[in-house]
Write an enzyme that holds these catalytic residues in place. Structure first.
Site, PDB file in Angstrom:
ATOM      1  N   ASP A   8      -2.126  11.362   4.494  1.00  0.00           N
ATOM      2  CA  ASP A   8      -2.068  10.156   3.680  1.00  0.00           C
ATOM      3  C   ASP A   8      -2.218   8.981   4.645  1.00  0.00           C
ATOM      4  O   ASP A   8      -1.300   8.663   5.387  1.00  0.00           O
ATOM      5  CB  ASP A   8      -0.714  10.096   2.942  1.00  0.00           C
ATOM      6  CG  ASP A   8      -0.495   8.763   2.228  1.00  0.00           C
ATOM      7  OD1 ASP A   8      -1.426   7.933   2.203  1.00  0.00           O
ATOM      8  OD2 ASP A   8       0.606   8.561   1.684  1.00  0.00           O
ATOM      9  N   LYS A  69      -6.252  -0.966   6.457  1.00  0.00           N
ATOM     10  CA  LYS A  69      -6.873  -0.317   5.296  1.00  0.00           C
ATOM     11  C   LYS A  69      -7.518  -1.344   4.359  1.00  0.00           C
ATOM     12  O   LYS A  69      -8.486  -1.030   3.674  1.00  0.00           O
ATOM     13  CB  LYS A  69      -5.802   0.477   4.545  1.00  0.00           C
ATOM     14  CG  LYS A  69      -6.335   1.454   3.516  1.00  0.00           C
ATOM     15  CD  LYS A  69      -5.186   2.281   2.997  1.00  0.00           C
ATOM     16  CE  LYS A  69      -5.594   3.240   1.895  1.00  0.00           C
ATOM     17  NZ  LYS A  69      -4.434   4.025   1.459  1.00  0.00           N
ATOM     18  N   GLU A 167      -5.538   9.337  -4.026  1.00  0.00           N
ATOM     19  CA  GLU A 167      -4.085   9.378  -3.858  1.00  0.00           C
ATOM     20  C   GLU A 167      -3.335   9.776  -5.135  1.00  0.00           C
ATOM     21  O   GLU A 167      -2.484  10.657  -5.093  1.00  0.00           O
ATOM     22  CB  GLU A 167      -3.600   8.034  -3.301  1.00  0.00           C
ATOM     23  CG  GLU A 167      -3.963   7.912  -1.819  1.00  0.00           C
ATOM     24  CD  GLU A 167      -4.087   6.486  -1.307  1.00  0.00           C
ATOM     25  OE1 GLU A 167      -3.656   5.566  -2.028  1.00  0.00           O
ATOM     26  OE2 GLU A 167      -4.610   6.299  -0.200  1.00  0.00           O
ATOM     27  N   ASP A 189       0.374   4.436  -9.208  1.00  0.00           N
ATOM     28  CA  ASP A 189       0.476   4.445  -7.748  1.00  0.00           C
ATOM     29  C   ASP A 189       0.367   3.028  -7.208  1.00  0.00           C
ATOM     30  O   ASP A 189      -0.726   2.465  -7.131  1.00  0.00           O
ATOM     31  CB  ASP A 189      -0.641   5.344  -7.183  1.00  0.00           C
ATOM     32  CG  ASP A 189      -0.600   5.443  -5.663  1.00  0.00           C
ATOM     33  OD1 ASP A 189       0.241   4.777  -5.032  1.00  0.00           O
ATOM     34  OD2 ASP A 189      -1.416   6.196  -5.112  1.00  0.00           O
TER      35      ASP A 189
END
Lengths: 606, 223
Positions: A8, A69, A167, A189
């Site tokens: 992850d 990210k 994810e 999420d």
């Protein structure tokens, strides 16, 4: 088949997991910590990653990269309005953001690769074997460029990325494995930098994604910024100082805001303390959960529209959802839970650790790919419509959003002019009518034999693979000859550039390992010096003078070695010091035990 | 699946999706239509549960996840088979897309189903387009805006009723088609009946899409 790990790669923290006895597990570090902060810092001795790099956020803000990210698969124009929040220097080359660290520029995939390498090393140390293959998760709403950038990061880190998975779907795999649920679930999420909602149907081991939606630029970071803005304004009013001119203090403000936000998930109010620059003292205030929530609600409400869109695309009403699963650190906020419950009309499921569930799911997917788990299968979708530019700047959709992947579409192309030898094709992703409102993915030129207009027939196949990444092939229908296509990405590294980065990464790997061992040795030496100094001060009088002198000698030798660059020498001097201080430590322990027993009756001790 | 030669061992493929001799997966032929691909006859009323079950079963057969440890050639076949399977399922799952696809298969013209207004609604729709333009130009808060909005809303409801009506006519045609196929007659009255069903179906599908587009446009404008 060699072991495949699940990773992850998060905005704030990253984790690596593996499968053991049919259950996914997180790989911990030596101290049992599961998360690696997604932070890379350029220290004096070279690049460092994770917990040690996090300490540089306030010490060395211009040379410490976090939230990388958010830059994956993007150009500078995409992040124009948040540039002021980042203390490090950002530029752009070839449509790709570059981050300046010292004398060098790094692309976001290179920085991400350093985090991946750290995870790889952690897994190798823990599992005692070489790790070369991985499944890496990305936000479901990541576009093709962002997925490709993630894959590039894996390559640069020396990992074969067998699959990019979403994810929320990874979380669903971990959840489904644990609960053995059947029915329709929604995975909400909400992480550090991104938001995703995915709706899945779980039936007999098949995890079919019905729809997904999200915002790749919405997360806990945005909540932290609201607090930063609030504190900076108050500090300016109260102390007449503008923190924004002090990058290190800005980081301190951001980190204090983040910590306060986390505390307010459990408490109703909390104390804020920020040391001010230029000896202006400190800024303190009380922050209540109500105050945080009144700031945060506008950000959190932005997650609801994607939820409604996903429901609509799945052809479902909120009441059709059997279970809502929460993923990501931001879902710890009580307000998030309230809003989610209000939308779906049922309390969300929050028994899984929202920080770990995605990595666990990635490990499950890795096990499926290596042939270990055979009863589970994930059928995911592409989050965004894929199309090409047509006349008048309009996008013509070829593969609609929420189409199950792998998905393909074929399109026939011909010429308009006699003897024309090429057709330019512009690939786009997005839901809007006009080209300019969608995301440009890539361009390529189709080679056509010179023939009268309309005679050539070139069939182009657009294939979105199971990673959600586009592959383009073309065939001349007259000759059945296929042609290779060189796609030029709009926001990505070229193949050549990636290759160069992989090379560099291997070239520097040996140096990096040396540098890292040196850093670790120095840290360990520092802590040993500190504790030994303390022991000497407290219990030096309990040993012979010669013994104390010998310890002081060993201490000074270690200090000298620590300033050098030979990690072996540091380790050797450490061993000597430990040996010299062994007796002192034993005496000290004895003494403290004795003193601890004073005044206590024998019956209390036995 | 049609008989063909195994790409790997060159023996005749007798199995459905795999060569029985070398156990390699076989590519779904380009000529295979979506009904055949999913193992259903060319019928227009399909049980969605059975369709889903077959889709899941074939996904387990073809999905690239299960070919990670196989050769590159097998991975490529699995990828393209899975893509075909997904398209086939997406097309057959939706009754309208299913009918449009069958029509294309039976009459051979794929992209020629033009959307056209039903003749009896032509005048009404022209008028509606004018009202729509008028509303777009108007001040939505004004009395005129409210009046136009109410008109459009009534029109939208009427068109939606019309759409439902068309869909029920379509379902009847679907049943007629399936019945005719089940008898399997090749007489000339049967052929005439077949052509009648296909023609009516084509017109209805075309009109329905047209109405559907207007309803969506209306809904978006007055939302």
């Amino acid at each position: 088949m060699a072991r495949i790990v699940g990773i992850d790669l998060g905005t704030t923290n990253s984790l690596v997991a593996y499968m053991k006895d049919g259950q996914p597990r997180i790989v911990p570090d030596r101290n049992g910590r599961t998360m690696v902060p997604s932070v890379v810092a350029l220290a004096d001795n070279g690049l460092i990653v994770g917990n040690s790099a996090k300490e540089h956020l306030t010490r060395n803000p211009e040379r410490t990269v976090y939230s990388v990210k958010r830059f994956m698969g993007k150009g500078l124009a995409d992040i124009q309005n948040e540039l002021t929040y980042f203390p490090y220097q950002l530029t752009e080359t070839g449509g790709v953001i570059r981050i300046r660290l010292g004398q060098k520029n790094y692309s976001p995939p290179q920085i991400s690769a350093m985090i991946l390498k750290e995870l790889k090393l952690r897994a190798e140390t823990y599992l005692g074997e070489s790790i070369t293959k991985a499944v890496i998760t990305v936000p479901a709403y990541f576009n093709d460029s962002q997925r490709q950038a993630t894959k590039d990061a894996g390559l640069i880190a020396g990992l074969e990325v067998l699959r990019i998975i979403n994810e929320p779907t990874a979380a669903a795999l971990a959840y489904g494995l644990q609960k053995n649920t059947q029915g329709t679930i929604a995975v909400y999420d909400f992480g550090g930098g991104t938001f995703d909602i995915s709706i899945l149907k779980l039936k007999d081991g098949i995890f079919e994604v019905l729809a997904t939606n999200g915002d790749t630029h919405l997360g806990g970071d945005d909540l932290d910024r609201l607090l930063v803005d609030l504190f900076v304004a108050e500090i300016r009013d109260r102390h007449e100082i503008d923190n924004r001119h002090y990058p290190d203090h800005m980081q301190a403000v951001r980190l204090e805001g983040e910590r306060a936000k986390i505390r307010l998930s459990d408490e109703l109010k909390t104390e804020i303390t920020i040391e001010l620059p230029e000896d202006k003292g400190r800024f303190t205030r009380e922050l209540t959960r109500d105050q945080l929530e009144s700031l945060a609600i506008s950000v959190i409400e932005r997650t609801l529209t994607p939820c409604r869109m996903a429901l609509k695309d799945a052809g479902l009403n909120p009441k059709d959802i059997d279970e809502v699963v929460l993923v990501g650190g931001s879902t710890r906020m009580p307000l998030v839970r309230q809003l989610v419950e209000a939308l779906f009309g049922k309390p969300p499921h929050c028994h899984l650790n929202p920080d770990e569930v995605v990595a666990l799911g990635a490990a499950v997917q890795a096990d499926i790919l290596s042939g270990g788990t055979t009863d589970m299968l994930l059928l995911d979708v592409t989050p965004l419509s894929l199309g090409i530019e047509t006349m008048g700047g309009v996008m013509s959709s070829l593969i609609r959003r929420n189409t199950t992947i792998p998905a393909s579409a074929k399109e026939m192309f011909t010429t308009y002019v006699d003897g024309q030898t090429g057709v330019d094709i512009h690939i786009l992703q997005g839901e809007r009518e006009l080209v300019k409102d969608n995301r440009s993915l890539a361009r390529f030129r189709l080679k056509v034999p010179p023939l009268p207009a309309g005679v050539p027939r070139i069939e182009v196949t657009f294939l979105i693979d199971a990673n959600g990444i586009l592959n383009v092939t073309a065939t001349d229908m007259r000759t059945s000859q296929s042609q290779s296509i060189e796609v030029k990405p709009s926001y990505g590294l070229s193949d050549m550039e990636v290759e160069k980065m992989i090379e560099d990464s291997f070239k520097f790997a040996a140096e990096d390992i040396g540098a890292r061992k040196l850093i670790e040795a120095r840290l360990d030496a520092e802590s040993l010096i500190k504790t030994t100094d303390k022991s000497l001060a407290e219990a030096g009088h309990l040993v012979a003078r010669e013994e104390a002198d010998a310890i002081r000698m060993a201490l000074s030798q270690l200090s000298t070695a620590k300033d050098g660059t030979d990690f072996r020498a540091i380790r050797a001097r450490m061993a000597e010091l430990e040996q010299a201080a062994k007796h002192l430590n034993a005496v000290m322990l004895d003494d403290s035990l004795k003193r601890g027993l004073q005044g206590k009756k024998v019956s209390d001790v036995s | 699946m049609a008989r063909s030669m195994c790409w790997h061992c060159q023996s005749e493929v007798t199995g459905e999706y795999f060569c029985e001799r070398c156990v390699k997966v076989q590519p779904v032929s380009k000529e295979t239509d979506y009904f055949t691909c999913l193992g259903f006859p060319r019928r227009l009323t399909l049980d969605p549960k059975k369709l889903e079950a077959k889709f899941y079963e074939l996904s387990r057969t073809f999905h690239p996840d299960f070919y990670q440890t196989k050769s590159t050639a097998e991975q490529t076949i699995s990828l393209s088979n899975a893509a075909v399977l997904n398209t086939a399922y997406r097309t057959l799952r939706d009754p309208i897309q299913r009918a449009e696809y069958l029509l294309a298969l039976e009459t051979g013209s794929v992209k020629d189903i033009r959307t056209s207004p039903p003749a009896d609604l032509f005048e009404e729709i022209l008028e509606l387009q004018d009202t729509l333009e008028e509303y777009r130009a108007s001040d939505h808060g004004s009395d005129q805006g409210h009046r136009l909005r109410a008109v459009l809303q009534t029109e939208q409801e009427a068109l939606e009723r019309r759409k439902v009506e068309m869909e029920s006519q379509l379902r009847q045609l679907f049943a007629d088609w399936d019945k005719l196929q089940d008898t399997g007659e090749a007489t000339s009255p049967a052929k005439a009946e077949r052509n009648r069903i296909l023609k009516q179906m084509r017109d209805l599908l075309s009109h329905r899409t047209y109405i559907n587009n207007i309803v969506n446009d209306l809904a978006a404008t007055i939302a």
